[in-house]
Design a protein around this motif. Structure first.
Motif, short mmCIF file in Angstrom:
data_model
loop_
_atom_site.label_atom_id
_atom_site.label_comp_id
_atom_site.label_asym_id
_atom_site.label_seq_id
_atom_site.Cartn_x
_atom_site.Cartn_y
_atom_site.Cartn_z
N ASN A 112 -3.85 -1.91 5.16
CA ASN A 112 -3.12 -1.72 3.91
C ASN A 112 -2.29 -0.47 4.10
OD1 ASN A 112 -2.57 -2.35 1.15
ND2 ASN A 112 -3.84 -0.61 0.55
N GLY A 113 -1.10 -0.45 3.50
CA GLY A 113 -0.27 0.74 3.61
C GLY A 113 0.65 0.69 4.81
N GLY A 143 0.82 -1.21 0.00
CA GLY A 143 0.00 0.00 0.00
C GLY A 143 0.85 1.26 0.00
N GLN A 149 -7.28 -2.76 3.31
CA GLN A 149 -7.01 -3.36 2.01
C GLN A 149 -8.30 -3.29 1.17
OE1 GLN A 149 -5.36 -7.32 2.43
NE2 GLN A 149 -6.39 -7.96 0.55
N ASP A 207 3.81 0.92 -2.51
CA ASP A 207 3.12 0.59 -3.76
C ASP A 207 3.82 -0.55 -4.50
OD1 ASP A 207 1.20 3.00 -3.66
OD2 ASP A 207 3.19 3.92 -3.46
N GLU A 239 3.95 -4.66 -4.47
CA GLU A 239 3.27 -5.86 -3.97
C GLU A 239 4.07 -7.11 -4.30
OE1 GLU A 239 -0.75 -6.32 -5.35
OE2 GLU A 239 -1.05 -8.15 -4.20
#
Lengths: 244, 586
Positions: free
Chosen positions: B97-98, B39, B67, B272, B274
């Motif tokens: 997320n992040g 994220g 997410q 960013d 994954e």
């Protein structure tokens, strides 16, 4: 995307510097490398979803949705969904990423699941509303020879009860799924911050005694069961503050 | 074809609590560490400042920091006879997320597991005889005594606010008398309680129980942690869980570790990004690094000497299955390990409705509560009860966020005038007494790869097969009446009991305490990792997080997740780096 370290890292690479390469100029951001926490002006992300004027419903759909909301949260001893303008909230939500199901997993196959498996319609929320509103209109005209919005409150309540208790079903979409969703969304619109279009002038918060987006109650921790009465505040302030 | 990048010493997959912990310790030891986070970057000023943090619709109901299910979700079914279907929108749990992960939007309830929780199989078998058929409860392979210094350190990093009940074996009044021995008092005093906690405390004492303040990561006073980072006093705003804290009052990776880490030249974070798979050497004896994709879809191979999985338990399990590391669990034979012993939490409770008194629950905080531990773990005799484990019973005042929290008495319809007026009449007048029950592993509850549904990269989704077990139901049926009894003693007009009935339902929010799938243990035949959280299969692969728990205890997981991460990274620095290889010989 802002990356304070990239330029330095790339430069270091060019001159045979550090071991780590920043892979791609635009699509991933790199931080760290001793530069501390990244900061630059205008990076704050204040609320934006649904704050813009936007519309999904046709005028007829909007009238039906407004009538449904008005029975789910009626105006009786205090303001209801109509006074809170929940229909405007719903219209903006359906016109935005939520209505499109943009953040939902919407790949098939679509199968009917158990109740414990949750929402399994192939339609994102806005399309589910659209299909269900057509079916509701057909049902009301066949049964009462009038659209939902023109029915008496008692008849409207009877129809909603029929949807809730699965006595009324639709051919193309699940009437119960629609009922559960519009009830959930109506409660959201009634109680959400007014920036999203519902809870107009914080009527719902005032009605239940919620002080809204205040951020410091340290003076009130020792209330010992006495009522705390505070004028509500929203993310855009309070009407008194904003008056010309 | 993935583009090859220059190597690093360590790559961390995911950058929440455990990523921050490993990164801080490993950079401090001089290693070059790179964290890959799926994220975006997140921090207080940018993402949850006090001017807009208290937005219930955005952060909870529209999943502002979770997410996105459209990126990746799980499929779910209650049992293996059913067809699993995707959770199209999150419900029962909310993976983060992040940067900061779920550590950004947790409540901050920071309990240690009990000493007996780490030896659940041997302890219970010794006291009560063999475990029932199908129950796959195991020992961790690490003991409470070994983890104690790491619990202590994590609590100091976080500045946990509480009252010790057992200091080096001495029982201390006001704390939890059932807890394992602590080497030190909590770094901060407990939070100031409100009316509801006062009533709970008195009611619990009246029935002979031992109430204590919940250990809280919401600050009772200003605090400077061992890394020199400062936390501010909590303002009781009632926007903790599902929200970030705008006040720097809740311990999170952002407030307690990341700012120190970001100053170190040997640390880098790529957001960013994954990770798609963990790569193996040709002979399959070690990992060589990871392949990841950025938001343009371009893929990269990032070589590393050590890989640590620091994502959410569900994603760690999926990555191992997708990367074909370790033998996948087979529920029919009971063989295999990856995806085994998925557990959750068994929640129930009672709501008290007051008549004259106001609970004013908007004056709240995520970990503002009093609890009793008399019915947790093996703190009570289970002879003849037909179940093992237990849970704490607590009265929290976390919030009055009105979309989520508008309880009504029994018999009130779900909409219309009667509903609306009942919401109004009770909104400021309720308190809840919750049971936070353990979830014991069972052969039939597990994670594997879904045969039908894929993510946006075309990779199979994780499939969850889970239902409450007989142990769960008996546990809940035994503890819920205790919660009810306390609730009835709190002086309200009415008590509504919320029992744990029927099958597990993935829709209503319960808790984001998903555990297992990459469990640790003493035997490579029955666990994914050894006692140092090191993969039995690839010695330079380590796994962090609640996926390590062989079963879930009757507590919130974060303190134990933190302690296990510090324990593991300690073994890497003190033992593994000197002699890279298996830390436990098979």
């Amino acid at each position: 995307m802002f990356s304070p370290t990239r330029r330095k890292v790339l430069k270091a690479l060019l001159f045979g510097g550090t071991a780590i390469a920043a892979p791609s100029a635009l699509y991933a951001a790199e931080y760290g490398r001793g530069e501390g926490m990244p900061w630059s002006p205008f990076r704050g992300q204040p609320p934006y979803h649904g704050t813009l004027e936007a519309s999904f419903f046709t005028p007829a759909e909007r009238a039906t949705v407004a009538a449904i909301c008005a029975r789910l949260i009626p105006n009786d001893d205090g303001p209801g969904a109509t006074e809170a303008d929940v229909v405007t909230f719903l219209d903006r939500q359906m016109a935005g990423f939520y209505g499109r199901g943009q953040h939902w997993y919407m790949q098939g196959p679509f199968l009917e699941g158990t109740a414990t498996q949750g929402y399994q319609s192939e339609h994102p929320p806005a399309q589910l509303y659209r299909h269900a509103l057509v079916a509701l209109d057909v049902y009301c005209r066949n049964t009462y020879e009038a659209g939902f919005a023109e029915l008496s409150e008692d008849r409207q309540d009877a129809v909603l009860k029929g949807l809730d208790e699965e006595e009324i079903t639709f051919a193309k979409v699940s009437a119960k799924t629609f009922f559960d969703l519009i009830l959930k969304n109506t409660i959201e619109g009634f109680f959400a911050d007014p920036i999203y279009g519902g809870n107009r002038d914080m009527v719902a918060w005032r009605y239940i005694g919620f002080p809204g987006t205040r951020y410091d109650y340290r003076d009130f921790v020792g209330h010992d069961g006495a009522r705390i009465q505070l004028e509500p505040v929203s993310l855009m302030g309070r009407s008194g503050w904003n008056s010309p | 074809m993935a583009k090859q990048l220059p190597g690093v010493d360590v790559v961390l997959v995911g950058f929440g609590w455990t990523g921050a912990i490993y990164a801080e310790k490993l950079t401090n030891a001089g290693l070059d560490v790179l964290a890959l986070e799926r994220g975006p970057w997140r921090d207080t000023t940018k993402d949850f400042a006090t001017t807009f943090a208290q937005d219930e619709l955005r952060y909870y109901w529209r999943h502002g920091m979770f997410q996105e299910a459209s990126q990746s979700t799980v499929t779910f079914r209650n049992n293996s006879a059913q067809t699993a279907l995707p959770m199209r929108s999150w419900g029962s749990f909310l993976p983060g997320n992040g940067v900061g992960g779920s550590g950004v939007h947790w409540n901050g309830q920071t309990y240690r597991f009990l000493p007996s929780d780490f030896v659940a199989k041997s302890h219970n078998e010794e006291r009560y005889g063999p475990l029932p058929e199908g129950m796959t409860v195991q020992d961790y392979g690490v003991t409470y005594e070994e983890l104690e210094p790491h619990f202590d350190y994590f609590e100091k990093i976080c500045g946990i606010c509480g009252k010790a009940g057992n200091l080096k074996g001495d029982i201390v009044a006001g704390g939890n008398p059932f807890e394992g021995p602590r080497s030190d008092e909590y770094p901060n005093p407990p939070m100031e309680m409100t009316f509801s906690q006062d009533r709970f405390e008195a009611a619990a004492r009246n029935v002979g129980l031992n109430p204590f303040p919940v250990p809280s990561a919401n600050m009772s006073r200003a605090y400077v942690n061992p890394l020199g980072l400062q936390l501010a006093p909590c303002t009781y705003c009632g926007f903790c869980e599902k929200h970030g804290c705008g006040n720097y009052s809740k311990s999170s990776p952002q407030t307690t570790i990341i700012p120190a880490l970001m100053k170190r030249p040997n640390f880098a974070l790529r957001t960013d990004s994954e990770v798609l798979s963990i790569e193996k050497s040709a002979d399959g004896s070690r990992t060589t690094g990871v392949t990841y994709v950025d938001t343009s879809g371009e893929s990269f191979f990032q070589p590393a000497e050590i890989v640590v999985l620091c994502a959410y338990p569900l994603e760690n399990t999926r990555l191992m299955l997708l990367s074909q590391i370790g033998k996948p669990y087979d529920p029919r034979s009971g063989e295999g390990v990856v995806g085994k012993n998925y557990c959750y939490q068994v929640m129930s409770g009672a709501t008290v409705f007051f008549d004259k008194e106001y609970t004013n629950s908007f004056v709240g905080a995520g970990a503002l509560g009093m609890a009793v531990d008399d019915y947790n773990g093996d703190n009570f005799d289970h002879s003849g009860l037909g179940f093992i484990g237990g849970g704490y019973i607590a009265c929290y005042t976390t919030n009055a966020r009105p979309i989520e929290s508008h309880p009504v008495p029994e018999g009130v319809p779900g909409w219309g005038s009667d509903w609306k007026q009942a919401v109004q009449a009770n909104f400021l007048k309720t308190a809840s007494v919750g049971v936070h029950g353990a979830s014991m592993a069972h052969r039939s509850n597990y994670l594997d790869l879904d045969p039908t549904y894929t993510d946006r990269h075309g990779r199979p989704l994780l499939r969850m097969t889970f239902d409450f077990t007989l142990n769960d139901r008996r546990l809940s049926a035994h503890l819920t009446p205790v919660a009810e009894e306390i609730a009835r003693g709190m002086g309200g007009r009415e008590v509504v009991v919320g029992e744990r009935k029927g099958s597990y339902d993935s829709v209503p929010y319960q808790t984001t305490h998903n555990t297992g799938g990459t469990i640790m243990g003493t035997d490579p035949q029955t666990s994914v990792c050894n006692r140092y959280c090191q993969s039995w299969d690839l010695p330079n692969l380590f796994v962090a997080g609640a996926g390590l728990f062989p079963q879930n205890a009757g507590y919130n997981p974060t303190d134990t997740v933190g302690a296990l991460a510090y324990w593991s990274v300690d073994a890497i620095i003190n033992t593994y780096l000197g002699q890279p290889g298996p830390l436990v010989q098979t």
